[in-house]
Write a protein that holds these residues in place. Structure first.
Motif, PDB file in Angstrom:
ATOM      1  N   SER A  46       0.833  -1.205   0.000  1.00  0.00           N
ATOM      2  CA  SER A  46       0.000   0.000   0.000  1.00  0.00           C
ATOM      3  C   SER A  46       0.870   1.259   0.000  1.00  0.00           C
ATOM      4  CB  SER A  46      -0.909  -0.034   1.228  1.00  0.00           C
ATOM      5  OG  SER A  46      -1.537   1.187   1.395  1.00  0.00           O
ATOM      6  N   LEU A  49       2.407   1.715  -3.367  1.00  0.00           N
ATOM      7  CA  LEU A  49       1.406   2.170  -4.334  1.00  0.00           C
ATOM      8  C   LEU A  49       1.157   3.670  -4.178  1.00  0.00           C
ATOM      9  CD1 LEU A  49      -1.217  -0.726  -4.190  1.00  0.00           C
ATOM     10  CD2 LEU A  49       0.036  -0.004  -6.210  1.00  0.00           C
ATOM     11  N   LYS A  50       1.101   4.121  -2.929  1.00  0.00           N
ATOM     12  CA  LYS A  50       0.885   5.553  -2.662  1.00  0.00           C
ATOM     13  C   LYS A  50       2.018   6.399  -3.217  1.00  0.00           C
ATOM     14  CE  LYS A  50      -2.025   5.816   1.275  1.00  0.00           C
ATOM     15  NZ  LYS A  50      -1.979   4.933   2.379  1.00  0.00           N
ATOM     16  N   GLU A  51       3.204   5.826  -3.200  1.00  0.00           N
ATOM     17  CA  GLU A  51       4.382   6.592  -3.634  1.00  0.00           C
ATOM     18  C   GLU A  51       4.598   6.551  -5.152  1.00  0.00           C
ATOM     19  OE1 GLU A  51       6.811   5.868   0.543  1.00  0.00           O
ATOM     20  OE2 GLU A  51       7.382   4.735  -1.253  1.00  0.00           O
ATOM     21  N   GLN A  52       3.723   5.847  -5.838  1.00  0.00           N
ATOM     22  CA  GLN A  52       3.869   5.782  -7.295  1.00  0.00           C
ATOM     23  C   GLN A  52       3.781   7.190  -7.888  1.00  0.00           C
ATOM     24  OE1 GLN A  52       4.111   2.925  -9.661  1.00  0.00           O
ATOM     25  NE2 GLN A  52       5.013   2.242  -7.749  1.00  0.00           N
ATOM     26  N   LYS A  54       2.925  10.362 -10.240  1.00  0.00           N
ATOM     27  CA  LYS A  54       1.772  10.710 -11.095  1.00  0.00           C
ATOM     28  C   LYS A  54       2.246  10.679 -12.543  1.00  0.00           C
ATOM     29  CE  LYS A  54      -0.751  12.339  -7.526  1.00  0.00           C
ATOM     30  NZ  LYS A  54      -2.053  11.927  -7.100  1.00  0.00           N
ATOM     31  N   PRO A  55       1.354  10.383 -13.487  1.00  0.00           N
ATOM     32  CA  PRO A  55       1.781  10.328 -14.894  1.00  0.00           C
ATOM     33  C   PRO A  55       2.295  11.681 -15.391  1.00  0.00           C
ATOM     34  CG  PRO A  55      -0.497   9.533 -14.622  1.00  0.00           C
ATOM     35  CD  PRO A  55      -0.070  10.096 -13.313  1.00  0.00           C
ATOM     36  N   VAL A  57       2.433  14.308 -18.117  1.00  0.00           N
ATOM     37  CA  VAL A  57       1.626  14.683 -19.287  1.00  0.00           C
ATOM     38  C   VAL A  57       2.475  15.561 -20.189  1.00  0.00           C
ATOM     39  CG1 VAL A  57      -0.538  15.731 -20.023  1.00  0.00           C
ATOM     40  CG2 VAL A  57      -0.390  14.630 -17.806  1.00  0.00           C
ATOM     41  N   PHE A  59       1.438  17.200 -22.835  1.00  0.00           N
ATOM     42  CA  PHE A  59       0.649  18.167 -23.615  1.00  0.00           C
ATOM     43  C   PHE A  59      -0.079  19.089 -22.641  1.00  0.00           C
ATOM     44  CE2 PHE A  59      -1.649  14.179 -23.111  1.00  0.00           C
ATOM     45  CZ  PHE A  59      -2.878  14.575 -22.595  1.00  0.00           C
ATOM     46  N   LEU A  61      -3.163  20.300 -21.530  1.00  0.00           N
ATOM     47  CA  LEU A  61      -4.576  19.929 -21.654  1.00  0.00           C
ATOM     48  C   LEU A  61      -5.492  21.159 -21.618  1.00  0.00           C
ATOM     49  CD1 LEU A  61      -6.648  17.675 -21.865  1.00  0.00           C
ATOM     50  CD2 LEU A  61      -6.559  17.396 -19.410  1.00  0.00           C
TER      51      LEU A  61
ATOM     52  N   GLN B  31      -7.917  17.704 -13.540  1.00  0.00           N
ATOM     53  CA  GLN B  31      -7.107  16.997 -14.550  1.00  0.00           C
ATOM     54  C   GLN B  31      -6.211  15.905 -13.950  1.00  0.00           C
ATOM     55  OE1 GLN B  31      -4.369  19.095 -17.047  1.00  0.00           O
ATOM     56  NE2 GLN B  31      -3.861  20.594 -15.485  1.00  0.00           N
ATOM     57  N   ILE B  35      -6.416  12.443 -15.774  1.00  0.00           N
ATOM     58  CA  ILE B  35      -5.188  11.887 -16.367  1.00  0.00           C
ATOM     59  C   ILE B  35      -4.879  10.505 -15.763  1.00  0.00           C
ATOM     60  CG2 ILE B  35      -2.666  12.226 -16.497  1.00  0.00           C
ATOM     61  CD1 ILE B  35      -4.204  14.044 -18.426  1.00  0.00           C
ATOM     62  N   GLN B  36      -5.039  10.385 -14.451  1.00  0.00           N
ATOM     63  CA  GLN B  36      -4.783   9.084 -13.804  1.00  0.00           C
ATOM     64  C   GLN B  36      -5.670   8.009 -14.432  1.00  0.00           C
ATOM     65  OE1 GLN B  36      -2.607   7.831 -12.012  1.00  0.00           O
ATOM     66  NE2 GLN B  36      -2.099   8.945 -10.149  1.00  0.00           N
ATOM     67  N   TYR B  39      -4.658   7.341 -18.144  1.00  0.00           N
ATOM     68  CA  TYR B  39      -3.368   6.657 -18.270  1.00  0.00           C
ATOM     69  C   TYR B  39      -3.434   5.205 -17.792  1.00  0.00           C
ATOM     70  CZ  TYR B  39      -0.484  10.502 -19.927  1.00  0.00           C
ATOM     71  OH  TYR B  39       0.069  11.482 -20.715  1.00  0.00           O
ATOM     72  N   ARG B  48      -4.641   8.793 -25.631  1.00  0.00           N
ATOM     73  CA  ARG B  48      -4.806   9.428 -24.319  1.00  0.00           C
ATOM     74  C   ARG B  48      -5.105  10.916 -24.477  1.00  0.00           C
ATOM     75  NH1 ARG B  48       0.513   6.804 -21.417  1.00  0.00           N
ATOM     76  NH2 ARG B  48      -0.456   4.911 -20.636  1.00  0.00           N
ATOM     77  N   ALA B  52      -8.584  12.705 -23.436  1.00  0.00           N
ATOM     78  CA  ALA B  52      -8.592  13.772 -22.414  1.00  0.00           C
ATOM     79  C   ALA B  52      -9.368  14.977 -22.919  1.00  0.00           C
ATOM     80  CB  ALA B  52      -7.159  14.158 -22.068  1.00  0.00           C
ATOM     81  N   VAL B 150      -7.247   0.329  -8.387  1.00  0.00           N
ATOM     82  CA  VAL B 150      -6.108   0.342  -7.454  1.00  0.00           C
ATOM     83  C   VAL B 150      -5.533   1.757  -7.352  1.00  0.00           C
ATOM     84  CG1 VAL B 150      -3.706  -0.414  -7.189  1.00  0.00           C
ATOM     85  CG2 VAL B 150      -5.475  -2.081  -7.680  1.00  0.00           C
ATOM     86  N   HIS B 154      -5.521   3.739  -3.878  1.00  0.00           N
ATOM     87  CA  HIS B 154      -4.245   3.875  -3.164  1.00  0.00           C
ATOM     88  C   HIS B 154      -3.487   5.152  -3.510  1.00  0.00           C
ATOM     89  CE1 HIS B 154      -4.166   0.043  -1.097  1.00  0.00           C
ATOM     90  NE2 HIS B 154      -4.726  -0.482  -2.169  1.00  0.00           N
ATOM     91  N   ASN B 155      -3.574   5.579  -4.759  1.00  0.00           N
ATOM     92  CA  ASN B 155      -2.797   6.737  -5.183  1.00  0.00           C
ATOM     93  C   ASN B 155      -3.584   8.036  -5.036  1.00  0.00           C
ATOM     94  OD1 ASN B 155      -1.056   8.326  -7.279  1.00  0.00           O
ATOM     95  ND2 ASN B 155       0.036   6.447  -6.821  1.00  0.00           N
ATOM     96  N   GLU B 156      -4.842   8.027  -5.508  1.00  0.00           N
ATOM     97  CA  GLU B 156      -5.670   9.237  -5.407  1.00  0.00           C
ATOM     98  C   GLU B 156      -6.398   9.300  -4.064  1.00  0.00           C
ATOM     99  OE1 GLU B 156      -6.050  11.857  -7.739  1.00  0.00           O
ATOM    100  OE2 GLU B 156      -4.282  10.905  -8.580  1.00  0.00           O
ATOM    101  N   GLU B 157      -6.364   8.202  -3.329  1.00  0.00           N
ATOM    102  CA  GLU B 157      -6.979   8.093  -2.001  1.00  0.00           C
ATOM    103  C   GLU B 157      -8.466   8.460  -1.986  1.00  0.00           C
ATOM    104  OE1 GLU B 157      -4.354  10.191   0.644  1.00  0.00           O
ATOM    105  OE2 GLU B 157      -2.896   8.580   0.583  1.00  0.00           O
TER     106      GLU B 157
END
Lengths: 148, 198
Positions: A46, A49-52, A54-55, A57, A59, A61, B31, B35-36, B39, B48, B52, B150, B154-157
């Protein structure tokens, strides 16, 4: 000594949804190193996963979307104050006119009380509104014909 | 319980009156979530970008029908998720199962009880940086819906309720998917380390 261990589902319930976890599960984990290790590994998962990240980007948006947005007409909310005031004023004027010339009206339509004045006032006012609406509708149709 | 979404209401009112700056604020605020989801659901970078944009154009056009039954960001998330689902369905890409080269579903969940030997090895093997990298690779192997859930949890909580609204999945199903995904991730991590150790 405990010989059976908790199912994966129960381990996860303990790790991620403790509120809905049975007391027996909590007691078991507190006293069982194997299951406690499993809980630890899920907690580690967990955390990772939290520490992953962010994508990323590549461009802009906001810019892309705003460029493609259709222009929305600025439509301020209609203010009904003036219309209401005009309606009340209209009623007033008609009532005054009818009251001022009541003698002639009484002779003409034989009305005697205030209710009748009121009914006639409303009737006349509605007739005026309908006439205005008819004229407006007529003009609109004429315009449509001219354009086509 | 009906919640007060006063800031959302002000923003929506401004946009409906023609204020594009307010829409910019909505894009800025949402966003990250959009985006999450994109992606995690869509692989091709070009797709993508298109999706968007499509999402926000839909948001703009449907804004007058938003009933404030949820947070605006949750509603935008729902539109994003549905747009991605439609895209995957059109392309006939499986959303819950990963099909391997032989055409078999490789997303099999083995409902075994946990054995002690594996767990004792876990923490000994896993080092933070490597673990994060391997996990990223393993997440990519998950089917799109699992991957998204997931990440949202876990990431966006986000709460179960919010994810349930976004994905339109009942909370029970959602929890079950989360269980499976975490189990799969944990097993994959353990297997990777076991193999490299040999």
């Amino acid at each position: 000594m405990k010989t059976t261990h908790l199912s994966d589902k129960k381990i996860q319930l303990y790790t991620f949804d403790l509120e809905n976890c049975e007391n027996s599960v909590i007691e078991h984990i507190d006293s069982c190193d194997v299951c406690k290790n499993a809980v630890d590994s899920y907690q580690l998962l967990s955390k990772t996963l939290k520490e992953q990240p962010k994508p990323n980007v590549d461009f802009n948006l906001t810019e892309l979307v705003l460029d493609r947005l259709p222009q929305r007409e600025h439509k301020p909310l209609r203010d009904y104050t003036i219309i209401s005031a005009l309606i009340i004023l209209g009623f007033g004027i008609i009532a005054i006119v009818l009251y001022s010339f009541k003698n002639s009206f009484i002779n003409f339509v034989e009305i005697k009380d205030l209710t009748s004045y009121f009914i006639i006032s409303v009737g006349v006012f509605i007739a005026i509104l309908s006439s205005l609406d008819m004229i407006k509708s007529f003009n609109r149709k004429i315009n449509t014909i001219n354009f086509s | 319980m009906k919640q007060d979404y006063s800031i959302d209401r002000i923003l929506v009112k401004k946009i409906l009156e023609g204020n594009s700056i307010a829409f910019k604020t909505i894009i800025t605020n949402t966003q990250g979530l959009v985006i999450q989801i994109i992606y995690k659901m869509i692989k091709n970078p070009r797709d993508r970008e298109d999706i968007a944009q499509e999402v926000y154009l839909k948001v703009f056009n449907k804004l007058s029908s938003f009933k404030f039954n949820s947070k605006l960001s949750t509603w935008v998330g729902t539109i994003t998720y549905n747009t991605c689902l439609n895209f995957l369905e059109k392309k006939k890409i499986p959303i819950l199962n990963v099909i391997d080269k032989e055409g078999n579903e490789s997303w099999n969940i083995i409902e075994n009880n946990i054995t002690g030997s594996i767990h004792n090895q876990t923490e000994d093997y896993i080092f933070k940086k490597e673990r994060a990298h391997i996990l990223q690779l393993e997440i990519e192997k998950l089917p799109p819906v699992y991957k998204t859930i997931v990440t949202l949890f876990h990431n966006e909580e986000l709460s179960y309720e919010e994810i349930s609204k976004i994905t339109n999945l009942p909370e029970g199903t959602l929890k079950s998917y989360l269980f499976r995904a975490r189990k799969k991730l944990r097993e994959s991590l353990l297997n990777t380390y076991k193999k490299s150790d040999l």
